[in-house]
Enzyme design. Structure first.
Site, PDB file in Angstrom:
ATOM      1  N   HIS A 156       0.816  -1.212   0.000  1.00 23.68           N
ATOM      2  CA  HIS A 156       0.000   0.000   0.000  1.00 23.68           C
ATOM      3  C   HIS A 156       0.852   1.265   0.000  1.00 23.68           C
ATOM      4  O   HIS A 156       2.045   1.256   0.292  1.00 23.68           O
ATOM      5  CB  HIS A 156      -0.970   0.001   1.188  1.00 23.68           C
ATOM      6  N   CYS A 188       2.319  -5.000   7.137  1.00 19.94           N
ATOM      7  CA  CYS A 188       2.092  -4.757   5.708  1.00 19.94           C
ATOM      8  C   CYS A 188       3.287  -4.019   5.106  1.00 19.94           C
ATOM      9  O   CYS A 188       4.129  -3.485   5.825  1.00 19.94           O
ATOM     10  CB  CYS A 188       0.812  -3.960   5.497  1.00 19.94           C
TER      11      CYS A 188
END
Length: 538
Positions: free
Chosen positions: A440, A459
């Site tokens: 992301h 992440c």
């Protein structure tokens, strides 16, 4: 005349001596040929007894299957095939494995013996087969079990029928080829074997200075008794060219620049401040680097053999992402990986969609460790951070009506609306997995200027993530960069299905080869030592 007569006699004696020497040397074809002749004398009952009576056989079940199907007749009856396998097994150290872990000493002893009885012949036949099966398995799967060493390991592998491989290898006289095909074919693995050979030659000849003591941080301009040793070590590593003979204990500007370059080369935070991570890297000698190469070779054996024709490869400790297509690296991005306390898992999966202007549903760990304590301290925290709170039934809840110190608080879901402050930034790239991990964007762009980027909660944040997302869907005519930017500007949360399979591999390697030199970086999650300690254990 007498002199002429003696010459052929001498030649004959030398030839006989050489032949005898060959038979006593387990590495020669002559020893294999003689051993194979003896093996034919092994009785089926003898082989059957050896399988059932010895607890030092690693692959007893597989051996029982092989030999029972051939009425317990010996397998290694051909000297050429035996010699080909022995030669391959003897080179196990080139893969970072140990010949002696595969009955090596006993095989050497029996092959070099010129007179083995039928029981020994049965034993030799059996341990050769056992060595093949075990070595083949270790080449393909690795010697250690990654699931026992890593808390988060999500890479599965295709099964191999090693029994059939042994039978086919002997039948077709292709033992070396069979074993070679089991090894990782990735360039990094092949190059690391060159590095292993280089460091094997010098690991016992470590001429570096005495180890530098760990201790307090050393900041530019400060004095510390370790400064002189640090300067000398950098000079040994050819990272500092100044004369160290008169180096005082003051951390000079000149030395700071050398330390920064060294830190950058090791993926350590490049701030010129000398902490224990920098000291540890400075202290690494040839043996330490050799062991780190061993660990990385083993880890590459755990990875899939086929990474796909088109994939994204992330090296977690180096904080780099590469897009590879048809063998060529066509894009590279800096990334931010999980902090040591919240490590990015090692796994592989396939991209299936993007989300533009994503909302962020807070993961369970962050919710319990970060958000709920902040809510307990300030019930307006969710409003200040553009979050909604929902119950298990999906209904929006007034935060002031919840006892945030109660265990029930964990049942609520926190969702941050899309926007410039959303921690996922403007886009996320999804490859659904059990770890809830994805790539992301991030509003915290300044973090990419750091060298050490283990900062996330698991992440992977990607620099220029919008560019990467545009690349992922560039084959889909309706999803041009202009359209993606238009949706970003609108603020509307939009899901885009991806119609070409691009795999994402989260891997971890701390050693590789570049420019004909070995590069070794900081083991940010401290995963290498547990591997090489087990590999080198007697």
């Amino acid at each position: 005349m007498k002199r002429i007569f003696l010459v052929p006699v001498l030649i004959l004696l030398i030839s006989l001596s050489a032949c005898q020497g060959d038979k006593n040397d387990p590495a020669t074809k002559a020893s294999s040929v003689e051993a194979s002749e003896r093996i034919t004398e092994a009785s089926p009952d003898g082989i059957k007894t050896e399988i059932s009576a010895n607890n030092d056989i690693f692959e007893g079940g597989s051996l029982e299957k092989i030999y029972s199907e051939r009425d317990y007749k010996s397998l290694w009856r051909d000297g050429e095939r035996l010699h080909a396998f022995y030669t391959s097994l003897k080179s196990a150290d080139k893969e970072g494995l140990n010949f002696n872990d595969y009955h090596g000493k006993e095989i050497d002893s029996l092959l070099s013996s010129t007179d083995i009885n039928s029981t020994q012949a049965a034993r030799l036949d059996l341990i050769l087969s056992d060595a093949f099966l075990t070595y083949a398995r270790d080449l393909y799967y690795g010697k250690l079990n990654p699931e026992e060493l890593h808390e988060f390991w999500g890479i599965s592998r295709k099964e191999k029928d090693f029994v059939t491989l042994l039978q086919q290898g002997i039948e077709n006289n292709e033992i070396p080829t069979v074993l070679e095909d089991l090894k990782p074919s990735h360039q990094i693995y092949r190059d690391l074997k060159k590095s292993l050979a280089e460091y094997k030659n010098v690991e016992t000849k470590d001429t570096s200075s005495k180890k530098i003591s760990r201790g307090e941080l050393i900041k530019p301009g400060e004095s510390d008794p370790r400064i002189n040793a640090i300067a000398k070590r950098l000079q040994e590593l050819k990272a500092f060219e100044a004369d160290t003979s008169g180096t005082a204990n003051v951390y000079s500007e000149e030395l700071v620049e050398a330390v920064k370059k060294f830190q950058q080369s090791k993926s350590i935070q490049t701030d010129g401040i000398i902490g224990n991570s920098t000291i540890d890297e400075l202290n690494k000698g040839p043996k330490d680097i050799y062991n780190q190469i061993l660990a990385n070779l083993e880890r590459w054996r755990w990875y899939p053999r086929d990474l796909g024709d088109h994939y994204i490869l992330i090296n977690i400790p180096n904080f780099k992402l590469a897009v590879v297509k048809a063998g060529d690296t066509i894009r590279q991005h800096n990334v931010i990986a999980g902090a040591k306390a919240r490590q990015t898992p090692i796994f592989s999966d396939t991209i299936n969609h993007l989300v533009i202007n994503p909302t962020w549903t807070v993961p369970p760990t962050i919710k319990s460790k970060d958000i709920i304590p902040k809510m307990a301290a300030d019930q307006s925290y969710s409003q200040k951070n553009n979050m909604t709170v929902t119950s298990t039934t999906g209904e929006q809840v007034d935060p002031s009506s919840v006892d945030w110190n109660s265990p029930d608080a964990r049942n609520y879901t926190f969702t941050q609306r899309a926007g410039p402050s959303n921690p996922l930034g403007r886009v996320k790239i999804m490859y659904p997995n059990k770890y809830l991990i994805y790539l992301h964007d991030t509003p915290a762009k300044s973090l990419f200027s750091q060298t050490q980027r283990a900062e996330s909660s698991g992440c992977v944040r990607v620099e220029n993530a919008i560019d990467l997302a545009s690349y992922v869907v560039e084959n889909q005519d309706e999803w041009t960069q202009d359209r993606i930017q238009e949706i970003i500007n609108s603020g509307e949360t939009t899901t885009v299905e991806v119609d070409r399979p691009i795999q994402v591999h989260h891997f971890y390697w701390t050693a590789w080869r570049a420019g004909n030199k070995t590069v070794v970086i900081n083991d940010v999650y401290d995963l290498d030592k547990q591997i090489y300690t087990k590999l080198t254990a007697e």
